[in-house]
Design a protein around this motif. Structure first.
Motif, PDB file in Angstrom:
ATOM      1  N   ARG A 152       0.795  -1.226   0.000  1.00 40.02           N
ATOM      2  CA  ARG A 152       0.000   0.000   0.000  1.00 40.02           C
ATOM      3  C   ARG A 152       0.829   1.278   0.000  1.00 40.02           C
ATOM      4  O   ARG A 152       0.304   2.345  -0.318  1.00 40.02           O
ATOM      5  N   TRP A 176      -0.050   6.585  -0.682  1.00 42.62           N
ATOM      6  CA  TRP A 176      -0.833   5.592   0.062  1.00 42.62           C
ATOM      7  C   TRP A 176      -1.904   5.051  -0.878  1.00 42.62           C
ATOM      8  O   TRP A 176      -2.777   5.786  -1.320  1.00 42.62           O
ATOM      9  N   ARG A 177      -1.823   3.781  -1.191  1.00 41.35           N
ATOM     10  CA  ARG A 177      -2.751   3.149  -2.139  1.00 41.35           C
ATOM     11  C   ARG A 177      -3.942   2.597  -1.382  1.00 41.35           C
ATOM     12  O   ARG A 177      -3.824   1.631  -0.625  1.00 41.35           O
ATOM     13  N   GLU A 183      -5.001   6.650  -5.160  1.00 40.99           N
ATOM     14  CA  GLU A 183      -3.788   6.906  -4.407  1.00 40.99           C
ATOM     15  C   GLU A 183      -3.828   8.340  -3.894  1.00 40.99           C
ATOM     16  O   GLU A 183      -4.287   9.243  -4.592  1.00 40.99           O
TER      17      GLU A 183
END
Length: 241
Positions: A152, A176-177, A183
């Motif tokens: 992530r 931050w996925r 994202e």
């Protein structure tokens, strides 16, 4: 010496490419990019693309690139102080190589560019002549990288220098996925040239893919030595074929 209130958005210049048709073999991808960015004292718009060469694909192997762009910014100079407005349409053609090493994806490129800087008024009492002014040829090497920390989390950056304009650009993002189509995270930018230094801190969001489309949003605060802080906002898109 002039003190710009804002400076060319070099990272956007370097990210924008005009697709070169007919060079990719079957199965290769073409990437179209465009966008615009606004600040209190400047604006920048671009349209372009990136095209893998035969035997390559996006993110792996050799590619060609190009773009068209339009820049507008203001600064104050002279005594008494007077505003100068600069407009600069331009273009760029380049070649690069992209690859991956473990969790690190990277791309190294070089591009030759041209811009026509038109500052008005072109002469201000008590100040040096605007610089750059008129036709300017540039060569810009650039390194892009993206390092995946986990499923992530990742960090990414762009580092470049433009010979001819004598300007540099460093841009980093912490990503931050949240899922396959979103994202977001913080971004930090440092840019400079002969007469200016600008630091920017903000947030970004990348939304997509939707049938190959992605949408990017960004915004934050610009800190400029000796000048009032100001906000910035940007909108970008990409489309793969």
């Amino acid at each position: 010496m002039p003190t710009p209130r804002s400076a060319p958005r070099l990272a956007l210049v370097l990210a924008a490419f005009w697709a070169v048709p007919g060079l990719a073999q079957a199965g290769s991808d073409t990437l179209l990019l465009g966008g615009t960015q606004w600040g209190a004292y400047s604006s920048y718009s671009y349209l372009g693309g990136i095209q893998p060469l035969p035997g390559a694909r996006l993110g792996q192997g050799w590619y060609v690139s190009g773009f068209v762009s339009y820049l507008r910014y203001r600064y104050t100079t002279g005594f008494p102080a007077q505003d100068v407005t600069t407009q600069a349409p331009g273009g760029n053609l380049g070649i690069g190589y992209a690859s991956a090493l473990g969790n690190l994806g990277w791309s190294l490129s070089g591009a030759v560019g041209y811009a026509n800087f038109n500052a008005q008024p072109s002469s201000v009492v008590g100040a040096a002549r605007p610089k750059p002014q008129g036709a300017v040829w540039t060569f810009t090497p650039q390194l892009q990288w993206d390092f995946r920390l986990s499923r992530r989390w990742s960090v990414a950056g762009i580092d470049s220098y433009s010979f001819g304009q004598a300007s540099f650009w460093t841009d980093w993002r912490g990503k931050w996925r949240l899922g396959p189509s979103l994202e977001l995270g913080p971004e930090g930018i440092i840019q400079g040239g002969p007469n200016y230094r600008i630091h920017q801190v903000g947030l970004f969001a990348q939304i997509g893919p939707f049938s190959g489309w992605q949408l990017g949003l960004a915004g934050g605060v610009s800190f400029q030595s000796g000048l009032a802080n100001s906000g910035y906002a940007g909108l970008s898109f990409s489309k793969s074929f």
